[in-house]
Design an enzyme around this catalytic site. Structure first.
Site, PDB file in Angstrom:
ATOM      1  N   TYR A  77       0.817  -1.217   0.000  1.00  0.00           N
ATOM      2  CA  TYR A  77       0.000   0.000   0.000  1.00  0.00           C
ATOM      3  C   TYR A  77       0.853   1.270   0.000  1.00  0.00           C
ATOM      4  O   TYR A  77       2.033   1.243   0.300  1.00  0.00           O
ATOM      5  CB  TYR A  77      -1.048   0.022   1.107  1.00  0.00           C
ATOM      6  N   GLU A  78       0.210   2.353  -0.406  1.00  0.00           N
ATOM      7  CA  GLU A  78       0.876   3.647  -0.647  1.00  0.00           C
ATOM      8  C   GLU A  78       1.942   3.548  -1.739  1.00  0.00           C
ATOM      9  O   GLU A  78       2.940   4.264  -1.715  1.00  0.00           O
ATOM     10  CB  GLU A  78       1.490   4.207   0.650  1.00  0.00           C
TER      11      GLU A  78
END
Length: 596
Positions: free
Chosen positions: A441-442
């Site tokens: 994620y990110e």
């Protein structure tokens, strides 16, 4: 069950001895960030994380978040909501936020150790305030005055939490494909309709209101990423006067069943003519998004660091206690039926790898936080510009390397336990499962690699790289005649020169073949990360020698640095070979010949 003890001695060493945070904070005008104040924050933060959050880590994993399909409500694991109330009451939510919005105004580098502690103590719980911090940064930099007064103050004091709503079912990284729509209303607001997925902390029972920052398209928006705007969409409607109204057209449609971080609510969020307020300029949403994203990427890097440290602590304890076999060079504890497994070279290999990557990684991450402070508060424009270039350059390295090393270290630590690490009783398998998401994620590791190679090096002509090379060069010149540092200075200088040549080589080949950038990106990222850590380990030895720490502490730093240079830094040889191999090994095989 794993335990956690905040590594305050090494945190202080990183902040004060290596990074010179005390003098930096004073120079940047943080009058309230004296050493006494920062130490008090560290001590109290350690107590909160060790006694409140860490004991909840296992229950968060076993119970997880519960979704009520009828109401769309999400209930967090037992104790999570109460821990958040303590977090807010302690003033932690606004630790590094500006005083004018109710924060305590401390520098980011003073708050980053708390972030590491939270992630080590309870990663899933830490995701709830993490997203609020990203929303806070977006509003600080792009919000109108009334939006800051109405929404920002509530985020800063922790009364409300925030989210980032970017990903949709059909588009992840390629946000130019998003379909969520925003239609103008007569009162200046917009009606937002669409579905977002993978929304961390999208629904929960911590607070009465949740502030979603949503990417959507205006009716006349151009196609692709140039037609994206950002909107503030609260769970309960909020007017410009700050009055909270009826429930908005925002509903959690489901929560994901995941490999790890079970205590973190990962939601599908449906927007059905929800009232939203434009933040920033129309069709300029990516600018606001990257403000949130860059903040979040540094924060996720710290998640990898925190998990690595907790895993290492527990593996070290177990390796000292677990009796198994005899040392190959003779019994070390002949009065016992076997020696502790820490006498075995392979166990030491795993432990030292964890120690080297964690302690070196701490400096890599904390240094990035000091750059955030310099960019925001230095009086000299040239210094701010240079720090900004370096911050942009190291951000993908921090995010990708610290998370990938977090996965590596949690697996090494589990391996130290043998079969006992694989079963749930000792808690090591939870750390390994939780760590895996941090590389995704990110922005995945591959995305970070492309950001570093494609944008920060090629498009921006290596502005940040030149700053980093200058730091290495200065350190080597200052210490080239220091007998205690020669064993580190010489290989560091050689690798820095090689780094520069590799960069130029990829750039030259990319002129003829654009795929060269993508082919080299992953290996270039890790070459950069391992070299960066070599620099910080050399700095660590230099700082330790000049410090008032015990001889045992100094010896530990020196021997760990020697291990890093001898056993970990040579990984750059494989990455260099891969970079130099070019595109052919990757691109020659036709897609239909992969099989299947």
């Amino acid at each position: 069950m794993t335990t956690y003890k905040a590594p305050l001695a090494d945190i202080r060493f990183a902040l004060y001895d290596v990074l010179g945070a005390e003098a930096l904070f004073s120079r940047l005008g943080f009058s309230d960030a004296s050493r006494d104040i920062v130490d008090a924050v560290l001590e109290e933060g350690a107590r909160f994380n060790e006694t409140v959050l860490a004991p909840l880590n296992r229950v968060g994993d076993e119970v997880g978040c519960q979704y009520d399909k009828a109401s769309g409500d999400v209930t967090t694991p037992p104790g999570f909501k109460q821990a958040y109330a303590q977090y807010v009451d302690g003033g932690w939510a606004g630790l590094v936020s500006p005083v004018e919005f109710g924060g305590q105004g401390l520098p980011h580098a003073a708050g980053i150790p708390l972030k590491e502690m939270i992630d080590a103590a309870n990663l899933a719980w830490g995701n709830f305030p993490l997203l609020s911090h990203g929303a806070t940064e977006a509003l600080l930099h792009h919000g109108e005055d009334w939006q800051q007064q109405v929404f920002l103050k509530k985020l800063v004091d922790g009364s409300w939490t925030g989210t980032m709503c970017l990903t949709e079912p059909h588009c992840g990284t390629d946000l130019g494909m998003l379909k969520t729509k925003a239609s103008p209303n007569d009162d200046g607001s917009h009606s937002i309709s669409g579905t977002k997925i993978f929304i961390t902390a999208g629904e929960h029972d911590f607070t009465d209101n949740i502030i979603h920052l949503v990417l959507a398209r205006l009716p006349d928006a151009p196609a692709g990423s140039k037609g994206i705007s950002m909107f503030i969409v609260p769970k309960f409607k909020v007017g410009k006067d700050g009055v909270v109204g009826a429930r908005n057209g925002v509903r959690c449609g489901a929560i994901e069943h995941k490999m790890g971080i079970h205590g973190s609510a990962t939601c599908v969020i449906n927007f059905d003519d929800a009232q939203g307020w434009l933040i920033g300029e129309p069709n300029k949403g990516l600018m606001a998004m990257f403000t949130m994203m860059n903040t979040a990427r540094l924060a996720v890097g710290l998640q990898g660091l925190g998990l690595a440290d907790r895993a290492y602590q527990n593996a070290l304890r177990y390796s000292r206690e677990r009796l198994q076999g005899r040392s190959l060079s003779g019994a070390k504890q002949p009065d016992k039926p076997a020696d502790p497994i820490i006498v075995h070279p392979d166990v030491r290999r795993m432990l030292l790898t964890c120690k080297a990557l964690t302690e070196g990684g701490r400096l890599l991450g904390y240094h990035a936080a000091t750059l955030v402070d310099v960019v925001g508060h230095a009086g000299d424009e040239a210094e701010r510009k240079q720090a900004d270039a370096l911050l942009g350059f190291v951000t993908p390295i921090v995010k990708a390397c610290l998370t990938e090393w977090g996965v590596e270290c949690t697996y090494h630590a589990l391996q130290c336990f043998g079969g006992h690490g694989y079963i749930a009783e000792h808690g090591m398998e939870q750390l390994a499962r939780d760590a895996r998401i941090t590389t995704l994620y990110e922005g995945t590791t591959g995305i970070q690699a492309l950001d570093l190679m494609g944008r920060k090096v090629m498009q921006l002509q290596g502005a940040g790289l030149r700053v980093f090379l200058g730091m290495i060069d200065s350190f080597c010149k200052d210490n080239e005649n220091d007998e205690a540092l020669k064993e580190f200075v010489a290989p560091l200088r050689e690798k820095a020169g090689e780094w520069q040549k590799l960069t130029l080589s990829v750039g030259q080949r990319a002129i003829a073949d654009a795929d060269e950038v993508g082919a080299a990106a992953y290996d270039y990222l890790f070459y950069s990360g391992y070299l960066a850590l070599a620099y910080w380990w050399a700095r660590s030895v230099a700082a330790a020698e000049k410090s008032s720490h015990s001889e045992a502490f100094k010896a530990a730093k020196r021997e760990t640095a020697r291990f890093y240079f001898a056993r970990v830094l040579p990984r750059t040889l494989a990455h260099k070979a891969a970079i130099e191999s070019g595109t052919a090994p990757l691109m020659a095989l036709a897609a239909e010949r992969f099989g299947g």
